[in-house]
Design an enzyme around this catalytic site. Structure first.
Site, PDB file in Angstrom:
ATOM      1  N   HIS A 188     -70.304   9.662  20.942  1.00 51.18           N
ATOM      2  CA  HIS A 188     -69.023  10.039  21.555  1.00 51.18           C
ATOM      3  C   HIS A 188     -67.816   9.787  20.658  1.00 51.18           C
ATOM      4  CE1 HIS A 188     -71.886   8.884  24.814  1.00 51.18           C
ATOM      5  NE2 HIS A 188     -71.508  10.069  25.266  1.00 51.18           N
ATOM      6  N   ASP A 197     -69.113   5.636  19.412  1.00 54.18           N
ATOM      7  CA  ASP A 197     -70.496   5.199  19.318  1.00 54.18           C
ATOM      8  C   ASP A 197     -71.305   6.307  18.648  1.00 54.18           C
ATOM      9  OD1 ASP A 197     -70.886   7.115  21.308  1.00 54.18           O
ATOM     10  OD2 ASP A 197     -71.268   5.670  22.906  1.00 54.18           O
ATOM     11  N   SER A 226     -71.247  13.080  29.727  1.00 53.01           N
ATOM     12  CA  SER A 226     -70.668  11.788  29.356  1.00 53.01           C
ATOM     13  C   SER A 226     -69.308  11.910  28.681  1.00 53.01           C
ATOM     14  CB  SER A 226     -71.625  11.018  28.436  1.00 53.01           C
ATOM     15  OG  SER A 226     -71.928  11.780  27.273  1.00 53.01           O
TER      16      SER A 226
END
Length: 367
Positions: A327, A324, A34
């Site tokens: 990340h 978040d 991600s």
């Protein structure tokens, strides 16, 4: 007869120029999770690892979600920009064609993916590194049919490769009791298992033409907001950070060994653990005001796990290290990328140094 010879020579010349034209374009092939995903998971309809809702992407392009798990750019975006390389589109992007691959490369990164096939299983859909390499093999077949085997071989040899996975193998595998790996290994043997797997994967990429390759190391992943909020004290998780350091140490040795034994390989390991750790310990020193909480959250209701339209945004996203629970923000990614560029001495593929334009930070919705 002379006319036919001249025509044949012209055809050979034109064909040669076409091949040279393809060879002149250096592109990137990115494999990751991600932290590097630019939209693949958006097209995995059953995946629980998603960045397809606001406020993801608020400081990138038109401000709409684009598949990146951040408010802005990824580290790979910024490093590629500084080298004058095009940003490769997601493999699953419906608009991807052979011509676009030849112009920009491909990004296979997938949120929730890991070096190990079993990592991130509870996300349901994600591409592990082995799966991403399998998709890359399919890309090679397409390009060979487009420009021929010889030109394709040169194209893939001259490309740049990024492999950026590993954090999920710990956070969404080994450190979670629901996974078999958590009781099948101890800290030392699990690192060995990851490195043995990664070695086979990098050797496979070399056999497929990867000659200039960089592996991203891990940061202090025990300090991401999710790890802090799950601890009783709210502090960084020491064991998780030690695992990241062990991964980096083993990764450096692995890449040095592979570079020395694989023909024409320039394989490098880049990590920014120390500088990120310093940012988290001394955020003011780097222009940040918050290094322990996510910018996008449900306020006091934590962990939020993901950012959604109902989330509350911090007032100044450029001052938060984390976007978040998992990340980094665009500002933190820029700092990480600059550290890697400095450590590894990256320069533009055309010999110049091109800066990566920072996004214009849009105001938070409540402002």
């Amino acid at each position: 007869m002379k006319f036919m010879v001249a025509l044949a020579m012209m055809a050979v010349t034109i064909f040669g120029l076409l091949i040279d034209g393809h060879n002149c374009k250096v592109v990137q092939f990115i494999f990751g999770d991600s932290l590097s995903d630019v939209g693949n998971n958006k097209y995995l309809s059953k995946s629980l690892a998603q960045a397809s809702l606001p406020w993801y992407g608020i400081d990138f392009g038109n401000g709409l979600p684009n598949g990146r798990f951040s408010n802005g750019r990824t580290v790979a975006d910024i490093i590629g920009d500084s080298m004058g390389l095009s940003r490769p589109p997601a493999f699953l992007d419906p608009s991807l064609t052979e011509d676009i691959i030849l112009e920009k490369g491909v990004n296979y990164a997938s949120g929730g993916g890991g070096i190990l096939n079993e990592t991130g299983g509870y996300f349901i859909q994600r591409f592990s590194l082995y799966k991403q390499i399998e998709l890359f093999e399919g890309t090679q077949t397409l390009i060979k049919s487009q420009i021929g085997a010889q030109a394709a071989e040169k194209f893939f040899h001259e490309a740049r490769y990024v492999v950026a996975l590993g954090s999920n193998d710990f956070i969404n595998n080994y450190l979670m009791p629901v996974y078999k790996d958590s009781w099948s290994y101890n800290d030392e043997t699990f690192i060995d298992y990851i490195m043995e797997t990664l070695q086979r994967q990098l050797e496979l990429l070399h056999s497929l033409g990867a000659r200039q390759l960089m592996v991203f190391g891990l940061g202090p992943m025990g300090c991401i907001p999710l790890q802090r909020v799950l601890s009783t004290s709210g502090d960084c998780q020491d064991r998780t950070n030690k695992l990241a350091l062990s991964f980096n140490k083993a990764g450096i040795k692995l890449l040095e060994d592979l570079s020395s034994k694989l023909p024409n390989a320039s394989y490098r390991f880049g990590e920014a653990y120390d500088v990120v750790n310093d940012v988290i310990s001394n955020p003011d020193k780097y222009g940040f005001s918050n290094a322990d909480k996510p910018c996008c959250s449900f306020g006091r209701i934590r962990p939020a796990l993901t950012c959604i339209p109902a989330s509350v945004l911090c007032k100044d996203r450029s001052k938060y290290v984390f976007w978040d629970e998992y990340h980094p923000s665009d500002s933190a990614n820029e700092l990480i990328a600059r550290e890697l560029i400095k450590k590894l001495g990256f320069s533009s593929v055309d010999g110049t140094n091109g800066p990566s334009p920072a996004p214009a930070i849009a105001p938070s919705p409540e402002e």
